[in-house]
Design a protein around this motif. Structure first.
Motif, PDB file in Angstrom:
ATOM      1  N   ILE A   1       0.852  -1.201   0.000  1.00  0.00           N
ATOM      2  CA  ILE A   1       0.000   0.000   0.000  1.00  0.00           C
ATOM      3  C   ILE A   1       0.892   1.256   0.000  1.00  0.00           C
ATOM      4  CG2 ILE A   1      -1.690   1.315   1.379  1.00  0.00           C
ATOM      5  CD1 ILE A   1      -2.741  -1.557   2.300  1.00  0.00           C
ATOM      6  N   ALA A   2       1.972   1.219   0.755  1.00  0.00           N
ATOM      7  CA  ALA A   2       2.925   2.342   0.791  1.00  0.00           C
ATOM      8  C   ALA A   2       3.582   2.518  -0.583  1.00  0.00           C
ATOM      9  CB  ALA A   2       3.983   2.092   1.863  1.00  0.00           C
TER      10      ALA A   2
ATOM     11  N   ILE B   1      -4.798  10.544   6.157  1.00  0.00           N
ATOM     12  CA  ILE B   1      -4.729   9.090   6.021  1.00  0.00           C
ATOM     13  C   ILE B   1      -5.142   8.514   7.382  1.00  0.00           C
ATOM     14  CG2 ILE B   1      -3.333   7.100   5.352  1.00  0.00           C
ATOM     15  CD1 ILE B   1      -1.326   9.026   4.060  1.00  0.00           C
TER      16      ILE B   1
ATOM     17  N   PHE C   1      -7.469   6.516   2.632  1.00  0.00           N
ATOM     18  CA  PHE C   1      -6.924   7.766   2.097  1.00  0.00           C
ATOM     19  C   PHE C   1      -8.088   8.679   1.749  1.00  0.00           C
ATOM     20  CE2 PHE C   1      -3.873   4.436   1.404  1.00  0.00           C
ATOM     21  CZ  PHE C   1      -2.654   5.032   1.684  1.00  0.00           C
TER      22      PHE C   1
ATOM     23  N   ARG D   1       2.315   1.708  -3.544  1.00  0.00           N
ATOM     24  CA  ARG D   1       1.323   2.301  -4.446  1.00  0.00           C
ATOM     25  C   ARG D   1       1.124   3.780  -4.152  1.00  0.00           C
ATOM     26  NH1 ARG D   1      -2.272  -0.727  -7.354  1.00  0.00           N
ATOM     27  NH2 ARG D   1      -2.802   1.359  -8.094  1.00  0.00           N
ATOM     28  N   PHE D   2       1.062   4.082  -2.874  1.00  0.00           N
ATOM     29  CA  PHE D   2       0.875   5.473  -2.438  1.00  0.00           C
ATOM     30  C   PHE D   2       1.994   6.355  -2.996  1.00  0.00           C
ATOM     31  CE2 PHE D   2       2.303   8.577   0.766  1.00  0.00           C
ATOM     32  CZ  PHE D   2       1.204   9.427   0.790  1.00  0.00           C
TER      33      PHE D   2
ATOM     34  N   ASP E   1       1.889   6.930  -6.755  1.00  0.00           N
ATOM     35  CA  ASP E   1       0.789   7.800  -7.199  1.00  0.00           C
ATOM     36  C   ASP E   1       0.954   9.255  -6.766  1.00  0.00           C
ATOM     37  OD1 ASP E   1      -0.326   5.597  -8.337  1.00  0.00           O
ATOM     38  OD2 ASP E   1      -1.865   5.284  -6.791  1.00  0.00           O
ATOM     39  N   LEU E   2       1.996   9.557  -6.009  1.00  0.00           N
ATOM     40  CA  LEU E   2       2.163  10.924  -5.509  1.00  0.00           C
ATOM     41  C   LEU E   2       2.383  11.921  -6.630  1.00  0.00           C
ATOM     42  CD1 LEU E   2       4.515  10.598  -2.404  1.00  0.00           C
ATOM     43  CD2 LEU E   2       2.171  11.476  -2.423  1.00  0.00           C
TER      44      LEU E   2
ATOM     45  N   LYS F   1      -3.633  16.418   3.550  1.00  0.00           N
ATOM     46  CA  LYS F   1      -4.433  15.253   3.181  1.00  0.00           C
ATOM     47  C   LYS F   1      -4.412  14.286   4.338  1.00  0.00           C
ATOM     48  CE  LYS F   1      -3.750  16.091  -1.608  1.00  0.00           C
ATOM     49  NZ  LYS F   1      -2.946  15.900  -2.794  1.00  0.00           N
TER      50      LYS F   1
ATOM     51  N   PHE G   1       0.790  15.360   4.765  1.00  0.00           N
ATOM     52  CA  PHE G   1      -0.151  14.289   5.083  1.00  0.00           C
ATOM     53  C   PHE G   1      -0.286  14.150   6.597  1.00  0.00           C
ATOM     54  CE2 PHE G   1       1.439  13.309   0.895  1.00  0.00           C
ATOM     55  CZ  PHE G   1       0.279  12.963   0.212  1.00  0.00           C
TER      56      PHE G   1
ATOM     57  N   VAL H   1       7.089   3.901   3.451  1.00  0.00           N
ATOM     58  CA  VAL H   1       7.101   5.078   2.567  1.00  0.00           C
ATOM     59  C   VAL H   1       8.539   5.583   2.450  1.00  0.00           C
ATOM     60  CG1 VAL H   1       6.429   7.521   2.383  1.00  0.00           C
ATOM     61  CG2 VAL H   1       4.699   5.792   2.936  1.00  0.00           C
TER      62      VAL H   1
END
Ligand code: ADP
Ligand code: MG
Length: 143
Positions: free
Chosen positions: A14-15, A128, A142, A17-18, A21-22, A126, A32, A49
């Motif tokens: 998940i990290a 999370i 998210f 992908r995150f 996508d940044l 943002k 965040f 991350v």
């Protein structure tokens, strides 16, 4: 967007992908807020991350240093900044750390655990959300 992580490997993915996508930030730092109870997985997510950003050092919870700043290479950002406000009662101590400069710089990407503790100095950010479901399951949402 909501994810169910069944183990730390899922959180790592998940990290990944995150970070993929940044989008880069314009005008100000990209900020965040990491919300959730103790043990919900905020620091674990951060660790992955940071690793995606090529940070070699072990990410430890900055609870005792408040803020950790990592220089990035091969990234559109110059610095990754990790803050743990758990022990703070206000943003006063954060302000002393050149905070207004830090949040103004679009080359900074900033992650804050326990953002509610420093509401008084939190910029627009943002969110999370981390939720403890079972021993090894976490819900990561998210905003
Ligand atoms: P927080 O920073 O929110 O207080 P931590 O990341 O420090 O939480 O702690 C989370 C703990 O839960 C770690 O010991 C981690 O190994 C464990 N854990 C178990 N399952 C998961 C999962 N699916 N995702 C993230 N952490 C998990
Ligand atoms: Mg933590």
């Amino acid at each position: 967007m909501e994810f169910l992580s069944k183990n730390t490997e899922d959180t790592k993915y998940i990290a990944h992908r995150f970070v993929s996508d940044l989008k880069t930030s314009q005008g100000e730092a990209l900020v965040f807020g990491l919300y959730g109870d103790l043990g919900a997985g905020k620091t674990t997510f951060m660790k992955y991350v940071a690793s995606e950003f090529g940070i070699q050092e072990t990410i430890q919870s900055p609870t005792f240093v408040i803020m950790k700043k990592y220089k990035l290479v091969n990234s559109t950002f110059d610095f990754l900044i990790h803050i743990d406000s758990y022990r703070l009662e206000s943003g006063e101590e954060i302000l002393k750390l050149d905070w207004l400069q830090i949040i103004r710089n679009p080359k900074n990407i900033i992650f804050i655990e326990w953002p509610d503790k420093i509401k008084d100095v939190m910029p627009e950010h943002k969110k999370i959300f981390f939720e403890h479901i079972t021993e090894n399951e976490r819900k990561i949402t998210f905003e």
